[in-house]
Design a protein around this motif. Structure first.
Motif, PDB file in Angstrom:
ATOM      1  N   HIS A  63       0.693  -1.237  -0.055  1.00  0.00           N
ATOM      2  CA  HIS A  63       0.001  -0.107  -0.028  1.00  0.00           C
ATOM      3  C   HIS A  63       0.799   1.249   0.008  1.00  0.00           C
ATOM      4  N   ASP A  66       2.176   2.773   3.213  1.00  0.00           N
ATOM      5  CA  ASP A  66       3.191   2.071   3.751  1.00  0.00           C
ATOM      6  C   ASP A  66       4.624   2.346   3.762  1.00  0.00           C
ATOM      7  N   GLU A 106       2.728  -2.653   8.622  1.00  0.00           N
ATOM      8  CA  GLU A 106       2.263  -1.454   8.148  1.00  0.00           C
ATOM      9  C   GLU A 106       0.673  -1.544   7.970  1.00  0.00           C
ATOM     10  N   PHE A 107       0.015  -0.331   7.678  1.00  0.00           N
ATOM     11  CA  PHE A 107      -1.379  -0.378   7.440  1.00  0.00           C
ATOM     12  C   PHE A 107      -1.822  -1.271   6.587  1.00  0.00           C
ATOM     13  N   PHE A 134       2.276  -0.883  17.153  1.00  0.00           N
ATOM     14  CA  PHE A 134       2.296  -0.243  15.883  1.00  0.00           C
ATOM     15  C   PHE A 134       3.576   0.249  15.302  1.00  0.00           C
ATOM     16  N   SER A 153       2.106  10.272  12.414  1.00  0.00           N
ATOM     17  CA  SER A 153       1.170   9.504  11.797  1.00  0.00           C
ATOM     18  C   SER A 153       0.102   9.262  12.545  1.00  0.00           C
ATOM     19  N   TYR A 237     -13.426   5.919  13.144  1.00  0.00           N
ATOM     20  CA  TYR A 237     -11.830   6.411  12.646  1.00  0.00           C
ATOM     21  C   TYR A 237     -11.946   7.995  12.497  1.00  0.00           C
ATOM     22  N   HIS A 239      -9.266  11.408  11.184  1.00  0.00           N
ATOM     23  CA  HIS A 239      -7.940  11.834  10.866  1.00  0.00           C
ATOM     24  C   HIS A 239      -7.731  13.336  11.068  1.00  0.00           C
ATOM     25  N   ASN A 271      -4.464  -7.442   6.753  1.00  0.00           N
ATOM     26  CA  ASN A 271      -3.717  -6.318   6.976  1.00  0.00           C
ATOM     27  C   ASN A 271      -4.596  -5.481   8.047  1.00  0.00           C
ATOM     28  N   TRP A 272      -3.984  -4.598   8.805  1.00  0.00           N
ATOM     29  CA  TRP A 272      -4.725  -3.559   9.754  1.00  0.00           C
ATOM     30  C   TRP A 272      -5.914  -2.784   8.824  1.00  0.00           C
ATOM     31  N   GLY A 273      -5.446  -2.308   7.660  1.00  0.00           N
ATOM     32  CA  GLY A 273      -6.450  -1.641   6.958  1.00  0.00           C
ATOM     33  C   GLY A 273      -7.758  -2.021   6.697  1.00  0.00           C
ATOM     34  N   TYR A 334      -9.036   4.688   0.361  1.00  0.00           N
ATOM     35  CA  TYR A 334      -8.104   3.857   0.717  1.00  0.00           C
ATOM     36  C   TYR A 334      -7.576   2.640  -0.315  1.00  0.00           C
TER      37      TYR A 334
END
Length: 525
Positions: A63, A66, A106-107, A134, A153, A237, A239, A271-273, A334
């Motif tokens: 990604h 990442d 990573e994400f 993380f 981040s 979530y 941002h 993955n975490w995403g 995303y």
């Protein structure tokens, strides 16, 4: 309307970066660059941050978000511009380089132990991933706490950097100062030197919650308030957030993190995403918290489901709280940034990604003084410069409908001297008919100005006010511009913010990556 193409032709832009950052920008760079007509009053350093390395050894990230953080700076002094770039020397960077492969998840890229390790080492790695620790690959923004600057981040780690040399000073863990597992990379600053930010406390004492905190210039972290999750196992979530002179605005959107999936992602091989999901049938809650008392306004404000990443500005006007943000109808943005998507040819990319919703700049207006006897169904917004509505419901809650201002703009910026104040201008990047450009939008006339150049992709616009400026638009817009055309060198663009005419540009004799966000530090700070 951009129904036939995504708002930003990322395939073209970022293929260029991926190809070029694999060699030149992997080397720290320092040079005085050729420039033309840089205003003599422009003195200071623009720091930028973003992903700049997408492979280590034979391993590759999956990604774009990442990629390992590459920080670059543009220092303006006496009509000259000096360019520097260095990788953030995070623990993640050091571990990856030492192993000559990606060893930190990573994400969008989950990493598993080297099969050559013994069974005890592999078992220990699996055990550690039961509770995610993380990465500290802080690639989103540059933020300020007191007199110090940090790469940041959306995790509990930030890395302090030297804004002159770009050297990494050391890592800081939010959890050593306040109980947080996640925090934003988009804080707010006031004229007294305070920094305001918010984060999520998932694991620890007490119920999970959102936490809003303040970091004074010369004091320790102070919690302003906490807000319990609407759903214990599905926090929203976020941002960024909004701030006015007296209030914090937090948008609890139905774009949610599944905590159970997060805790088990490693063992499930995802993955975490993938632990973020959008619930289109849910509502969006708007929390309004007094900055000084930490108490929430008792009225329940809500709206339709949306996804938001960036706020533009917020202010108070005649007993109304006004806040502007950029919203999406779904969370598919995303997905567009997975590397296999971005490496498609432009026509294939557009065809396969028609379902991405375009960004829309929207204005919400929340009446602050609501009487219990207000007529049900009535619109309580009395401001005349907006079509936003706030409708009183039978239970006394207020259903908010936005005023759609502009479509297609992202990576917004304003004159930050007007943050928390009623303002007229915002800036951003846009793709129109597959041609990238800059936009300056003006309230209340709803007119806009454009800057564009063939095959040139500008980064996030940064406004710098002229010395002694009174007018909101008295200053310049800065942006680092890249191109997929090898005959066009990257350059720092300087625009007159009033007219959007080019004042000058500084050509960069190096490959420059597409970044995300940054921070301008005036020379007298």
């Amino acid at each position: 309307m951009l129904s036939s193409s995504p708002w930003w032709d990322s395939s073209t832009t970022l293929q260029y970066n991926i190809k070029h950052t694999s060699f030149k920008t992997n080397i720290p760079y320092n040079s005085i660059i050729q420039c033309c007509s840089v205003p003599s009053w422009l003195q200071g350093t623009l720091l930028r941050n973003g992903p700049g390395k997408f492979s280590v050894g034979e391993s590759e990230y999956k990604h774009w978000f990442d990629g390992m953080s590459l920080i670059h700076s543009f220092t303006f002094s006496n009509g000259e511009v000096t360019y520097r770039s260095k990788f953030l020397k995070s623990d993640t960077y050091k571990r990856n380089v030492k192993a000559d492969r990606i060893v930190v998840s990573e994400f969008g890229t989950m990493i598993y132990p080297d099969p050559c390790k013994n069974i005890f080492s592999r078992a220990f790695t699996h055990l550690c991933n039961a509770i995610p620790d993380f990465t500290d690959n802080n690639l989103i923004n540059i933020i300020r706490y007191g007199q110090d600057y940090y790469a940041a981040s959306e995790i509990n780690y930030i890395n302090q950097i030297d804004p002159v040399t770009l050297e990494t000073v050391g890592r800081v863990n939010y959890r050593n100062h306040i109980a947080l597992n996640l925090a934003t990379a988009h804080p707010h600053y006031d004229s007294e030197g305070n920094t305001y930010n918010m984060g999520t406390a998932i694991m620890g004492l007490g119920l999970p919650k959102y936490v809003i905190f303040k970091v004074p210039a010369n004091a320790s972290v102070q919690q302003i308030c906490s807000i319990p999750f609407r759903s214990t196992l599905y926090p929203s979530y976020f941002h960024s957030f909004g701030m006015t002179e007296n209030y914090i605005v937090f948008v609890e959107q139905p774009f949610k993190l599944d905590i159970i999936k997060l805790a088990t992602a490693y063992f499930r091989g995802v993955n975490w995403g993938s632990c973020l999901k959008f619930d289109k049938d849910d509502i969006t809650l708007f929390h309004v918290i007094n900055r000084k008392t930490g108490k929430a306004v008792s009225t329940r404000y809500y709206g339709d489901a949306l996804v938001v990443f960036h706020h533009l500005n917020a202010y108070e006007d005649q007993d109304h709280l006004v806040f502007d943000l950029i919203s999406y109808k779904n969370s598919n943005l995303y997905d567009m940034f997975y590397m296999h998507n971005m490496r498609q040819e432009t026509s294939d990319f557009i065809q396969s990604n028609q379902h991405f919703s375009p960004p829309v700049c929207q204005r919400f207006v929340l009446p602050l003084n609501i009487h219990k006897d207000s007529v049900r169904g009535s619109n309580l917004v009395t401001l005349t410069d907006t079509t936003a509505q706030a409708l009183v419901q039978e239970d006394g809650s207020v259903y908010c409908q936005p005023d759609d201002i502009f479509q297609g703009l992202e990576l917004p910026g304003i004159n930050y001297n007007f943050n928390t104040k009623k303002y007229r201008y915002f800036y951003g990047s846009r793709l129109k008919h597959r041609r990238p450009d800059f936009i300056c939008f003006q309230h209340p006339s709803r007119t806009h100005m454009e800057w564009q150049e063939e095959n040139c992709y500008p980064s996030e616009p940064v406004f710098v006010a002229s010395p002694g400026a009174v007018d909101e638009d008295d200053g310049v817009i800065l942006s680092s511009v890249i191109s997929p055309d090898p005959n066009i060198s990257p350059f720092m663009l300087i625009l007159n913010a009033k007219t959007f005419e080019e004042i000058g540009r500084a050509s960069i004799p190096a490959s420059v990556h597409m970044d995300l966000h940054g921070h301008f530090i005036p020379a007298n700070v």
